[in-house]
Every structure is written in C-alpha cells, then in structure tokens.
Write a protein that holds these residues in place. Structure first.
Motif, PDB file in Angstrom:
ATOM      1  N   PRO A 286     -97.679 -18.242  15.616  1.00  0.00           N
ATOM      2  CA  PRO A 286     -97.143 -16.976  15.081  1.00  0.00           C
ATOM      3  C   PRO A 286     -95.760 -17.106  14.423  1.00  0.00           C
ATOM      4  CG  PRO A 286     -98.048 -16.665  17.286  1.00  0.00           C
ATOM      5  CD  PRO A 286     -97.996 -18.136  17.048  1.00  0.00           C
ATOM      6  N   ASN A 287     -95.068 -18.253  14.668  1.00  0.00           N
ATOM      7  CA  ASN A 287     -93.787 -18.468  13.972  1.00  0.00           C
ATOM      8  C   ASN A 287     -93.985 -18.555  12.462  1.00  0.00           C
ATOM      9  OD1 ASN A 287     -91.937 -19.032  16.374  1.00  0.00           O
ATOM     10  ND2 ASN A 287     -93.640 -20.459  16.704  1.00  0.00           N
ATOM     11  N   ARG A 288     -95.214 -18.806  12.032  1.00  0.00           N
ATOM     12  CA  ARG A 288     -95.512 -18.872  10.595  1.00  0.00           C
ATOM     13  C   ARG A 288     -95.350 -17.499   9.932  1.00  0.00           C
ATOM     14  NH1 ARG A 288    -100.812 -22.539  11.812  1.00  0.00           N
ATOM     15  NH2 ARG A 288     -99.850 -24.583  11.455  1.00  0.00           N
ATOM     16  N   VAL A 289     -95.394 -16.442  10.736  1.00  0.00           N
ATOM     17  CA  VAL A 289     -95.176 -15.096  10.195  1.00  0.00           C
ATOM     18  C   VAL A 289     -93.836 -14.532  10.687  1.00  0.00           C
ATOM     19  CG1 VAL A 289     -96.078 -12.724  10.097  1.00  0.00           C
ATOM     20  CG2 VAL A 289     -97.653 -14.658   9.936  1.00  0.00           C
ATOM     21  N   LEU A 290     -93.495 -14.814  11.942  1.00  0.00           N
ATOM     22  CA  LEU A 290     -92.241 -14.311  12.513  1.00  0.00           C
ATOM     23  C   LEU A 290     -91.453 -15.518  13.045  1.00  0.00           C
ATOM     24  CD1 LEU A 290     -91.309 -11.266  12.927  1.00  0.00           C
ATOM     25  CD2 LEU A 290     -91.729 -11.677  15.341  1.00  0.00           C
ATOM     26  N   LEU A 345     -87.078  -9.258   7.067  1.00  0.00           N
ATOM     27  CA  LEU A 345     -88.386  -8.593   7.087  1.00  0.00           C
ATOM     28  C   LEU A 345     -89.406  -9.539   6.462  1.00  0.00           C
ATOM     29  CD1 LEU A 345     -90.362  -6.121   7.176  1.00  0.00           C
ATOM     30  CD2 LEU A 345     -89.386  -5.408   5.003  1.00  0.00           C
ATOM     31  N   THR A 346     -90.422  -9.885   7.232  1.00  0.00           N
ATOM     32  CA  THR A 346     -91.444 -10.770   6.667  1.00  0.00           C
ATOM     33  C   THR A 346     -92.725  -9.978   6.411  1.00  0.00           C
ATOM     34  OG1 THR A 346     -92.375 -11.457   8.800  1.00  0.00           O
ATOM     35  CG2 THR A 346     -90.504 -12.721   7.966  1.00  0.00           C
ATOM     36  N   SER A 347     -93.387 -10.323   5.288  1.00  0.00           N
ATOM     37  CA  SER A 347     -94.638  -9.652   4.943  1.00  0.00           C
ATOM     38  C   SER A 347     -95.713 -10.676   4.635  1.00  0.00           C
ATOM     39  CB  SER A 347     -94.450  -8.760   3.718  1.00  0.00           C
ATOM     40  OG  SER A 347     -93.741  -7.607   4.078  1.00  0.00           O
ATOM     41  N   THR A 348     -96.943 -10.343   4.978  1.00  0.00           N
ATOM     42  CA  THR A 348     -98.053 -11.236   4.662  1.00  0.00           C
ATOM     43  C   THR A 348     -98.735 -10.734   3.412  1.00  0.00           C
ATOM     44  OG1 THR A 348     -99.318  -9.911   6.228  1.00  0.00           O
ATOM     45  CG2 THR A 348     -98.487 -12.016   6.995  1.00  0.00           C
TER      46      THR A 348
ATOM     47  N   VAL B   3     -80.928  -6.209   4.273  1.00  0.00           N
ATOM     48  CA  VAL B   3     -82.252  -6.666   4.692  1.00  0.00           C
ATOM     49  C   VAL B   3     -82.737  -7.663   3.653  1.00  0.00           C
ATOM     50  CG1 VAL B   3     -84.641  -5.974   5.142  1.00  0.00           C
ATOM     51  CG2 VAL B   3     -82.784  -4.414   5.735  1.00  0.00           C
ATOM     52  N   VAL B   4     -83.336  -8.760   4.108  1.00  0.00           N
ATOM     53  CA  VAL B   4     -83.962  -9.687   3.163  1.00  0.00           C
ATOM     54  C   VAL B   4     -85.462  -9.656   3.404  1.00  0.00           C
ATOM     55  CG1 VAL B   4     -83.508 -11.664   4.705  1.00  0.00           C
ATOM     56  CG2 VAL B   4     -84.045 -12.070   2.300  1.00  0.00           C
ATOM     57  N   HIS B   5     -86.210  -9.570   2.326  1.00  0.00           N
ATOM     58  CA  HIS B   5     -87.666  -9.510   2.414  1.00  0.00           C
ATOM     59  C   HIS B   5     -88.240 -10.877   2.080  1.00  0.00           C
ATOM     60  CE1 HIS B   5     -91.643  -7.353   1.133  1.00  0.00           C
ATOM     61  NE2 HIS B   5     -91.664  -7.697   2.400  1.00  0.00           N
ATOM     62  N   ILE B   6     -88.882 -11.498   3.060  1.00  0.00           N
ATOM     63  CA  ILE B   6     -89.571 -12.766   2.804  1.00  0.00           C
ATOM     64  C   ILE B   6     -91.035 -12.424   2.578  1.00  0.00           C
ATOM     65  CG2 ILE B   6     -90.136 -15.068   3.687  1.00  0.00           C
ATOM     66  CD1 ILE B   6     -87.701 -14.970   5.474  1.00  0.00           C
ATOM     67  N   ALA B   7     -91.504 -12.601   1.346  1.00  0.00           N
ATOM     68  CA  ALA B   7     -92.856 -12.172   1.001  1.00  0.00           C
ATOM     69  C   ALA B   7     -93.425 -13.085  -0.077  1.00  0.00           C
ATOM     70  CB  ALA B   7     -92.838 -10.731   0.497  1.00  0.00           C
ATOM     71  N   THR B   8     -94.730 -13.260  -0.025  1.00  0.00           N
ATOM     72  CA  THR B   8     -95.380 -14.163  -0.980  1.00  0.00           C
ATOM     73  C   THR B   8     -95.624 -13.485  -2.325  1.00  0.00           C
ATOM     74  OG1 THR B   8     -96.410 -15.281   0.880  1.00  0.00           O
ATOM     75  CG2 THR B   8     -97.377 -15.687  -1.288  1.00  0.00           C
ATOM     76  N   VAL B   9     -96.047 -12.219  -2.287  1.00  0.00           N
ATOM     77  CA  VAL B   9     -96.360 -11.528  -3.546  1.00  0.00           C
ATOM     78  C   VAL B   9     -95.105 -10.792  -4.017  1.00  0.00           C
ATOM     79  CG1 VAL B   9     -98.046 -10.077  -4.734  1.00  0.00           C
ATOM     80  CG2 VAL B   9     -98.714 -11.293  -2.669  1.00  0.00           C
TER      81      VAL B   9
END
Lengths: 348, 66
Positions: A286-290, A345-348, B3-9
């Motif tokens: 799960p570290n791959r997302v968070l 903030l991480t998004s998939t 805030v930093v957004h880590i995102a692929t798209v």
C-alpha cells in the motif's frame, strides 16, 4: 383567450408579516396579492391570476408533507393552466417551498414558472420540475424579476407550452436532456466546433462540463525540518477489511485512520477499497499509493519535522464533485486544527 | 497550508484545480512499480516524495507541474 394562473407566495410577500408570521399555514386568497399585482398588470389579456396561495416559509419547510398535500388539493380543485411561484430571490426556505410546489404541480401535469437566484437551494434541488428565471439575490431585483417572469409566461402561452432552450427563452438550465433531430450529424458538428475553436470564433458546446472552483496557491513551507506533513489520498487506502465501509465507487464518506507508530503500510494491515483500478499492486504494497515508508525515513533523517499521525482517505471513483468538495473542506479543517503544515495528496 | 497533488493523469489534476502537481508513475501504483526490485522501487518512491517536498517549499503564482 386568457389562461388561468395560480400564484404561490410566502407570508412576507403575502403581506401577512415577516419572520413572526413564518409559521402561517396555507391560506388561499382571490386574485393577485403583493407581487402578483405587477405580474397581473404585465400579463393583462393573456393570463389571469385567479387565486393566490400564501404560506409561511417555516410552516412549509417544517410541515412539508402536510403543506404539499394542501397545495395538491387546492390545485386539483382549481385546475389552473399554469402556476407562478415566487420570485424567491436567494431566500432559502422560500426557494425550497417554490421548488416543492413545482414538484407537486409537475405530478399533476401543471407547469410552473418561478424566479430565483442561481445559488438558491430550491433551484439546485427542484430545477427539474419548473422553469426558473434567474433573479438577483435580493428583493431589490423585483423590478427586473417580474418582467423576466412575465416574458417567460408570455412565451409559454404563445408557444402553447413548448418552450425552447434555456438560452433562447431566458430561464436557468433544468438539468434535463431533451432529444431532438439535428440537421447535421454529430461528427460534422464536432468538427465544426473544433474549427471554430481553432479559429477563435464563438461556438456552443453540446455538453457542458462541471465547473470546478479555483483556490489561490498557498504560501510555501519555509522550513521542512520543523514541518508536520500529512498524507491524504483518493486512492482508497484503508485498514484491512475497510472498517468504515467506504464505498468502492461514488463514495459518501472519507476515513481518518491512525498511522501512529507504523513504520510502513503492509499487505497484512492495509488494502484499497477503490473499485476503479486494479487493486493488486496496492494491496501487495500500500506504500505504492500512500508512501508512509518513505516519509518515516525522511522523518527519522530529520528532513521533515514530523509525519502527521493520522491519514485521510476516500475513494475517488465516480464520487460527485459536491461530495469531494465537502470531504476536502472537512479534511482541511481537521489538518488545520491539528497544526499540520502541509499535505501530500495522492490520487490513483 | 500548501498541498501537493501526486497524480498520474496530470490533465485531470489541472482541471480540478490542484496548484502544486507532481506527475506519478501509473494509475494503480502512483508511487511504485511492481516490476522493479524492492530497493529500486523504494528509491523511485523516495525521489517522487522528495519532488513533492520541493513543490511544497517552492513559492508559486499559478498552477505548476513539477
């Protein structure tokens, strides 16, 4: 021939009183009352306001079922051709009542024309049922609202109820899709639009995108070594078995979970609840997302002051803009109250 | 609070209004790559997080992709 109209107004415009009369139950008056007089004058020879329904805003909203039943009975008895409700401007309870009257009338097959400010919750919730003219946010705009509503009523009469698009007729979009035969096929319309865009000439989209708000960039962190960094994700990372049952799509909630004392996330303790991407890689690590593992290293090395001991998570899969916005506002408030300096903030 | 957004798209991130954006690896694993060996993968993740920290310490006027 003139059509028969019933006008719905609240206690204030019905000249019953202000807030002290807001609990007034439904009353029925003959002919136009209050703003109805100006509407009647603008519609002379075309429409006649035969009755006016007056109801207190608090009464309507606190006794919605009863109020709707009363309105339905009155409408079934009078059988008007059209109902005019308001204008309610930005008065929330009044707008909700006008919107609800629209829903009741819609059920009886009677059209409703109303007027509201575009942020009135009555427009947002009940726009499918009525034709609502945009007004200013206060009754100071009555002088513009009445002619605009009268114009729409006139168009409705002249076109025998077959109104054109919101832009043509001057009412706010109703959130409805209407089928029609276009003269040109879709591919040609799309190419024409693209050419217009490239040429910088005006064109009208056929599918409006939602409007996202903009936030001014916040000032940078001056000293990372004393900063508390929080982790937030829309990738659905949750403790194993998803204790709060965050939905795999169209999430109605977010979760707040402790990572106090955790060196990293692992397959045994965390997983993703997200239903919109292949979960294998995330569930395995799960570290791959968070990225808790890396932030713990950076914390130990003194690169950052502290990793905040809670993380916030939701599923960003078909989740509405309205829900997302509300989650974001609440999460930001939690972080601010906890003295967090910045968020990843991480998004998939 | 930045805030930093880590995102692929990245186009989605720009559309929804993120101000500090760090492009990520892939939709199902933004901060990792299951094809790499674990040490290599963690180094990759660290480089992305470090980039995110750089974004948080950089003053910006407008939406910025780092």
């Amino acid at each position: 021939m003139t059509i028969r109209v019933v006008h719905y107004i609240n206690q204030f415009f019905g000249q019953k009183g202000g807030e002290e009369a807001a609990n007034l139950p439904i009353e029925l008056a003959d002919g136009p009352v209050g703003p109805g007089a100006a509407l009647q004058a603008a519609l002379t020879g075309k429409a006649e306001i035969v009755k006016t329904i007056i109801c207190g805003d608090s009464y309507f909203n606190e006794n919605e079922g009863l109020a709707c039943m009363g309105i339905r009975e009155i409408l079934q008895d009078i059988k008007p051709d059209l109902i005019i409700a308001g204008p309610a401007f930005n008065a929330g309870r009044y707008g909700m009542a006008c919107g609800k009257v629209g829903e009741v009338a819609h059920g009886l097959g009677i059209p409703v024309i109303s007027g509201m400010y575009n942020e009135n919750p009555g427009y947002e919730l009940y726009r499918n049922f009525s034709y609502i003219v945009e007004t200013t946010n206060s009754a100071a705009g009555m002088r513009q609202a009445i002619p605009a509503m009268a114009k729409l009523v006139t168009a409705w009469i002249e076109k025998e109820g077959k109104l054109g698009t919101p832009a043509e007729e001057g009412y706010m979009p109703r959130g409805l899709r209407v089928n029609f035969f276009a003269e040109e096929r879709g591919a040609k319309r799309a190419v024409n639009m693209l050419i217009a865009k490239l040429e910088g000439t005006p064109f009208q989209t056929e599918y409006e995108m939602p409007v996202f708000d903009r936030v001014a960039p916040q000032p940078a962190i001056l000293d990372l070594s004393t900063a508390t960094i929080a982790l937030v994700t829309s990738g659905g990372v949750v403790p194993k078995c998803n204790p709060n049952r965050i939905e795999s799509s169209s999430a109605s909630k977010y979760g707040e979970y402790s990572i106090g004392g955790l060196e990293c996330l692992c397959e045994a303790t965390h997983e993703t609840a997200h239903g919109g991407y292949d979960p294998v890689a995330c569930n395995k690590d799960p570290n791959r997302v968070l990225p808790v593992d890396v932030l713990r290293d950076l914390e130990r090395e003194g690169r950052i002051g502290k990793l905040h001991d809670k993380f916030y998570t939701t599923v960003g899969n078909g989740t509405s803009v309205a829900n997302s916005k509300a989650f974001g506002a609440e999460i930001a408030m939690h972080l601010k109250n906890a003295g967090v300096s910045a968020a990843i903030l991480t998004s998939t | 609070m930045p805030v930093v957004h880590i995102a692929t798209v990245v186009p989605i991130s720009l559309t929804v209004g993120a101000n500090r954006i760090v492009p990520a690896v892939a939709i199902p694993h933004p901060l990792g790559n299951p094809k790499m060996d674990p040490a290599e993968e963690k180094a990759l993740r660290r480089s992305l997080v470090e980039k995110a920290l750089t974004a948080l310490t950089t003053e910006i006027e407008d939406q910025t992709v780092f």
